[in-house]
Design a protein around this motif. Structure first.
Motif, PDB file in Angstrom:
ATOM      1  N   ALA A 181       1.003  -1.331   0.034  1.00 24.76           N
ATOM      2  CA  ALA A 181      -0.003  -0.124  -0.069  1.00 24.76           C
ATOM      3  C   ALA A 181       0.778   1.059  -0.079  1.00 24.76           C
ATOM      4  O   ALA A 181       0.376   2.369  -0.691  1.00 24.76           O
ATOM      5  N   MET A 239       1.850   2.332  -3.560  1.00 24.94           N
ATOM      6  CA  MET A 239       0.790   2.706  -4.459  1.00 24.94           C
ATOM      7  C   MET A 239       0.871   3.927  -5.124  1.00 24.94           C
ATOM      8  O   MET A 239       1.018   4.945  -4.195  1.00 24.94           O
ATOM      9  N   VAL A 295      -3.397  -6.082  -1.733  1.00 25.71           N
ATOM     10  CA  VAL A 295      -2.587  -4.837  -1.257  1.00 25.71           C
ATOM     11  C   VAL A 295      -2.344  -5.082   0.154  1.00 25.71           C
ATOM     12  O   VAL A 295      -3.302  -5.223   1.060  1.00 25.71           O
ATOM     13  N   MET A 314      -2.335  -2.044   4.581  1.00 19.57           N
ATOM     14  CA  MET A 314      -3.235  -0.990   4.084  1.00 19.57           C
ATOM     15  C   MET A 314      -3.219   0.196   5.257  1.00 19.57           C
ATOM     16  O   MET A 314      -3.509   1.311   4.691  1.00 19.57           O
ATOM     17  N   LEU A 334      -1.249   3.064   3.741  1.00 25.07           N
ATOM     18  CA  LEU A 334      -1.670   3.782   2.113  1.00 25.07           C
ATOM     19  C   LEU A 334      -1.634   5.293   2.312  1.00 25.07           C
ATOM     20  O   LEU A 334      -2.111   5.869   3.122  1.00 25.07           O
ATOM     21  N   GLU A 361      -5.301   7.694  -1.966  1.00 29.17           N
ATOM     22  CA  GLU A 361      -6.639   7.180  -1.642  1.00 29.17           C
ATOM     23  C   GLU A 361      -7.702   7.008  -2.857  1.00 29.17           C
ATOM     24  O   GLU A 361      -8.222   6.312  -2.863  1.00 29.17           O
ATOM     25  N   MET A 386      -7.051   4.161  -4.953  1.00 27.01           N
ATOM     26  CA  MET A 386      -7.530   2.969  -4.186  1.00 27.01           C
ATOM     27  C   MET A 386      -8.927   2.471  -4.438  1.00 27.01           C
ATOM     28  O   MET A 386      -9.506   1.659  -4.215  1.00 27.01           O
ATOM     29  N   MET A 444      -6.674  -7.745   1.130  1.00 21.10           N
ATOM     30  CA  MET A 444      -5.912  -6.589   1.717  1.00 21.10           C
ATOM     31  C   MET A 444      -5.310  -7.236   3.061  1.00 21.10           C
ATOM     32  O   MET A 444      -6.058  -8.175   3.854  1.00 21.10           O
TER      33      MET A 444
END
Length: 219
Positions: free
Chosen positions: A72, A75, A88, A91, A94, A99, A102, A118
């Motif tokens: 995450a 990402m 993922v 998390m 993240l 966001e 996602m 996740m």
């Protein structure tokens, strides 16, 4: 696959499906991992402490589904994929900038009938997600929690940690250690690492005598 074993350990740790040990602590999560068609809305979060096997489960699922796996924290804000299965990890890390990506990934998989797995240490309600639409979708995700290890899993974990370091102690060492350390994945990793480091530094053998010495000194 009833005697498989896996944990979130650093490079050098065996992560194949045959290395995963199913015990009471992780049985529910492992069963759900192998039945994605039963996940409500085809999404699942596996939670548990560091070292409990979340990453190993993620890799098993990736191999089973030929899915896309990513951290995450890595990402990108413009992330997109046509994959029907995405995993993922971590998390709770993240980035805020990812966001929106996602959120769109979640919707893409939902519309395509894909699967979203996740992992995290905590449930989605505790993730620092600022985007309301994403937060609501994450909090509606089914959670499978891995609990602290029971005696069987703790001993299996200790044996695996030794094996990952190419150490083969006598079987009675794991039985000696398990009731004398905190019943947690982190404690198992700590005692194995300390035994290995002390043996390398002093030339002593890894056995009950050395374990007793370390436990007495830490206690």
């Amino acid at each position: 696959m009833a005697d498989q074993l896996s944990f979130d350990w650093p490079t050098g740790v065996a992560l194949g499906p045959d290395d995963f040990f199913v015990a009471q602590a992780n049985a529910q999560a492992f069963a759900m991992l192998n039945a994605p068609d039963t996940w409500p809305n085809r999404k699942l979060v596996i939670t548990g402490p560091t070292g409990c096997g979340k990453s190993h489960m993620a890799r098993i699922f990736q191999n089973q589904t030929d899915g896309v796996l990513m951290d995450a924290a890595a990402m990108p804000a413009d992330f997109q994929t046509d994959a029907r299965t995405v995993i993922v990890e971590d998390m709770e890390h993240l980035p805020g900038a990812a966001e929106e990506a996602m959120f769109h990934l979640h919707n893409h998989l939902s519309h395509a009938g894909g699967a979203l797995l996740m992992t995290a240490q905590t449930a989605p309600s505790r993730w620092p997600v600022a985007l309301p639409d994403l937060a609501s979708r994450m909090q509606a995700t089914t959670v499978a929690h891995i609990t602290d290890p029971d005696d069987a899993l703790l001993q299996a974990l200790i044996m695996k940690l030794f094996a990952d370091r190419q150490i083969t102690p006598k079987p009675d060492l794991t039985a000696y250690l398990a009731p004398r350390i905190e019943r947690s994945f982190a404690a198992a990793a700590d005692i194995v690492a300390r035994l290995d480091a002390t043996a390398l530094a002093t030339g002593q053998k890894i056995n009950r005598a050395l374990a007793r010495q370390l436990l007495d000194n830490s206690g």
